[in-house]
Design a protein around this motif. Structure first.
Motif, short mmCIF file in Angstrom:
data_model
loop_
_atom_site.label_atom_id
_atom_site.label_comp_id
_atom_site.label_asym_id
_atom_site.label_seq_id
_atom_site.Cartn_x
_atom_site.Cartn_y
_atom_site.Cartn_z
N ILE A 51 0.84 -1.19 -0.09
CA ILE A 51 -0.22 0.02 -0.19
C ILE A 51 0.90 1.21 0.01
O ILE A 51 0.73 2.26 -0.54
N ARG A 52 1.91 1.37 0.81
CA ARG A 52 2.87 2.37 0.61
C ARG A 52 3.26 2.55 -0.46
O ARG A 52 3.78 3.63 -0.93
N SER A 53 3.87 1.60 -1.16
CA SER A 53 4.53 1.46 -2.76
C SER A 53 3.29 2.18 -3.54
O SER A 53 3.84 3.00 -4.46
N ALA A 54 1.95 1.69 -3.62
CA ALA A 54 0.91 2.25 -4.38
C ALA A 54 0.74 3.88 -4.26
O ALA A 54 0.65 4.58 -5.00
N VAL A 55 1.03 4.15 -2.88
CA VAL A 55 0.85 5.65 -2.36
C VAL A 55 1.77 6.63 -3.09
O VAL A 55 1.81 7.64 -3.73
N SER A 56 3.20 5.91 -3.03
CA SER A 56 4.33 6.34 -3.49
C SER A 56 4.16 6.64 -5.13
O SER A 56 4.43 7.68 -5.61
N ASN A 57 3.57 5.42 -5.65
CA ASN A 57 3.32 5.62 -7.12
C ASN A 57 2.41 6.57 -7.65
O ASN A 57 2.62 7.28 -8.59
N PHE A 58 1.30 6.77 -6.75
CA PHE A 58 0.24 7.58 -7.06
C PHE A 58 0.94 9.10 -7.02
O PHE A 58 0.76 10.05 -7.86
N ILE A 59 1.54 9.24 -5.85
CA ILE A 59 2.33 10.97 -5.72
C ILE A 59 3.32 11.12 -6.80
O ILE A 59 3.26 12.25 -7.38
N ASN A 60 4.40 10.38 -7.29
CA ASN A 60 5.00 10.46 -8.40
C ASN A 60 4.40 10.40 -9.62
O ASN A 60 4.78 11.32 -10.41
N LYS A 61 3.46 9.56 -9.95
CA LYS A 61 2.41 9.81 -11.12
C LYS A 61 1.78 11.01 -11.31
O LYS A 61 1.82 11.85 -12.36
N GLU A 62 1.36 11.81 -9.82
CA GLU A 62 0.92 13.17 -10.01
C GLU A 62 1.78 14.29 -10.27
O GLU A 62 1.49 15.19 -11.14
N GLU A 63 3.09 14.06 -9.86
CA GLU A 63 4.04 15.18 -10.00
C GLU A 63 4.24 15.23 -11.42
O GLU A 63 4.78 16.20 -11.98
N ASN A 64 4.37 13.85 -12.16
CA ASN A 64 4.81 14.11 -13.64
C ASN A 64 3.71 14.57 -14.52
O ASN A 64 4.10 14.88 -15.81
N ALA A 65 2.75 14.49 -14.31
CA ALA A 65 1.28 14.94 -14.93
C ALA A 65 1.41 16.46 -15.13
O ALA A 65 1.70 17.19 -14.47
#
Length: 65
Positions: A51-65
């Protein structure tokens, strides 16, 4: 929005992992992480990490968009 993370090669039976997942399913992310962090079950550690990895992926995806 959604995010995904997949945990592979878990050395535990699917029944035991699914039991812990069912108890967390439907909770908010903060509630689920809090529940898993203090849970004595072995599967809780793996699920919390995923779950922590999924949250990190979400934050990283949001920054790059």
């Amino acid at each position: 929005m959604e995010s995904r993370a997949i945990a592979r090669h878990i050395r535990q039976s699917p029944y035991k992992v699914r039991k812990t997942l069912d108890s967390v399913r439907g909770m908010s992310v903060n509630d689920a992480l809090n529940y898993l962090h203090f849970s004595p079950e072995k599967a809780a550690k793996v699920i919390e990490k995923t779950i922590r990895s999924a949250v990190s992926n979400f934050i990283n995806k949001e920054e790059n968009a």
